[in-house]
Design an enzyme around this catalytic site. Structure first.
Site, PDB file in Angstrom:
ATOM      1  N   HIS A  13     -96.168 101.676 -27.497  1.00  0.00           N
ATOM      2  CA  HIS A  13     -96.840 102.911 -27.096  1.00  0.00           C
ATOM      3  C   HIS A  13     -98.079 102.673 -26.241  1.00  0.00           C
ATOM      4  CE1 HIS A  13     -94.271 104.732 -30.196  1.00  0.00           C
ATOM      5  NE2 HIS A  13     -94.496 105.861 -29.581  1.00  0.00           N
ATOM      6  N   GLY A  14     -98.650 101.499 -26.309  1.00  0.00           N
ATOM      7  CA  GLY A  14     -99.821 101.292 -25.475  1.00  0.00           C
ATOM      8  C   GLY A  14    -100.576 100.021 -25.806  1.00  0.00           C
TER       9      GLY A  14
END
Length: 469
Positions: free
Chosen positions: A318-319
């Site tokens: 996700h990041g």
């Protein structure tokens, strides 16, 4: 606003007799759609498509296992290399520098002002699943470049999923599609529901969530709780709203995409939640990471190890921030007791199936699961781990029992309306497949939704959250 109508008319009423021409139209439309964000990154998309198209053929044509493994390794290595550079380069450089500074080795390292190409995590995973499936002989290598390129770049799913499989999407691109009025109408219903969730629920939650998280030091504990709950609805309605729009658009074109959400906030435990949240990503990690690692077939250590690996990698996907990794780790901790007690598959059917209301025990389980997800979402939304810990710490204060100030009176009504519609239709594919209502009542529901959109839609905050992933 005119992109989809033009594509739709050309697709069915100009090129409808030949699916090859329909595919060419969709491919050109997909490239144009992506170029509207930044045409320069089309080159990266072209390269990714060409790499995996060529690698798939070479893997299939290889005379030895070693040769096919080499081609698979090249494809995976380059794909993950590009993804790692654009998404994680600064993260690793900054953390490596911090480690050296902690050891007393003062260093200055270059960080780059890197623009993350929209959708790179999604189309990279499309290509990875394809070459792995060819390597495992689950699917033949695709020789038709147009069909393969369309599989990777199909515009409804290009920038934020769902993450499709070649075994599911390619066969649909290889056969004639016939216009189906009911299918198009149902697609419009799902698009309407997606827009309602996005611009009415998510985009009205967003300003309040931003204000609360930006000024959490000065907020009461009750407002901090409201902030975490509103973010839970913001991210759900934002992401599932996009998925509804994508699936609805594709259904109008006669192509069925993988279902990405199945009413996750009606889950009775975390295991059920992850079977219903971002289904295409969860199943991707299950099939291409968890099972190859041994799944849950080994001993206790292997089960625990594999569970944490899949959740931590999911968080990191996700990041490039430790907050996402902690978010993944928390979900692993929530999931682990269920797996170890062999209760992670206790709830395979939707809650209260065939009934209007859940039992008290089911309702309590839903609330507990929602509370756990809200707790984890605080880390997902926070800018740093210290901020998340501080935010949670401030919740446990006397002001927890004060009346929250950050709430618009209409917002709870809109959220309850959304939950009510999805509860009634929780056994269907999406919230507006209203099979229990008679035609007149269905029309009333549609009119109410249109009124809410016209009256309460927030058009000032329209970027989808998952565009950044």
């Amino acid at each position: 606003m005119i992109f989809l109508p033009i594509v739709y008319v050309l697709y069915w009423f100009v090129f409808g007799k030949r699916y090859f021409y329909q595919n060419v139209l969709l491919l050109l439309a997909s490239f144009y759609f992506y170029a509207c964000w930044d045409w320069r990154f089309l080159l990266l998309l072209f390269f990714s498509i060409g790499l995996d198209y060529f690698s798939g053929i070479q893997i299939e044509n290889s005379k030895t296992k070693r040769a096919s493994t080499i081609w698979l390794t090249i494809s995976i290595g380059i794909n993950l290399g590009f993804l790692g550079f654009f998404k994680y380069y600064n993260f690793f450089i900054e953390n490596f520098a911090d480690l050296l500074n902690t050891l007393g080795l003062g260093v200055n390292m270059w960080v780059l002002n890197i623009v993350l190409p929209v959708g790179i995590s999604f189309y990279t995973f499309h290509g990875l699943s394809y070459v792995i499936d060819v390597y495992k002989k689950r699917i033949k290598a695709e020789r038709n470049y147009v069909e393969y390129a369309l599989f990777v770049s199909y515009f409804p799913l290009l920038v934020a999923g769902p993450i499709e499989r070649a075994t599911h999407l390619l066969p649909q691109l290889q056969r004639k599609r016939k216009f189906n009025y009911e299918q198009s109408v149902d697609g419009l219903r799902q698009i309407l529901w997606g827009f309602f969730k996005k611009i009415v629920i998510a985009d009205n939650c967003a300003p309040l969530v931003n204000e609360i998280f930006s000024n959490y030091h000065a907020e009461s504990a009750s407002d901090l709780v409201i902030g975490s709950v509103l973010f839970a609805f913001q991210i759900y309605c934002d992401f599932s709203g996009y998925s509804d729009i994508a699936l609805g658009v594709s259904r109008m074109l006669g192509i069925e995409l993988l279902k990405n959400f199945s009413f996750p906030y009606f889950s009775r435990d975390i295991a059920e939640f992850w079977r219903r949240w971002h289904i295409s990503l969860s199943s991707w990690f299950r099939d291409y990471l968890y099972i190859p690692l041994g799944g849950s077939k080994g001993g206790l250590w292997m089960k625990v190890r594999n569970t944490f690996i899949i959740f931590l990698v999911s968080g990191f996907w996700h990041g490039a921030n430790w907050t996402f990794i902690v978010w993944g780790g928390l979900n692993a901790l929530f999931f682990l007791p269920l797996m170890l007690s062999d209760k992670n598959r206790s709830y395979m059917e939707i809650v209260a199936k065939g009934k209007l209301f859940p039992t008290f025990r089911e309702f309590a389980s839903i609330l507990m699961t929602f509370a756990l997800t809200c707790f984890a979402w605080i880390f997902f939304r926070s800018e740093s781990i210290s901020m998340a810990v501080d935010y949670i710490g401030k919740i446990f204060s006397k002001s927890l029992f004060s009346f929250p100030t950050h709430i618009r009176p209409i917002l709870p009504v809109l959220i309850i309306f959304m939950l009510g519609i999805e509860w009634i239709n929780r056994t269907t594919d999406h919230g507006l497949q209203i099979k229990r209502f008679n035609p007149w009542l269905r029309r009333i529901v549609y009119l109410v939704i249109l009124y809410f959109i016209l009256r309460y839609a927030n058009f000032e905050n329209n970027e989808f959250i998952y565009f950044q992933f």
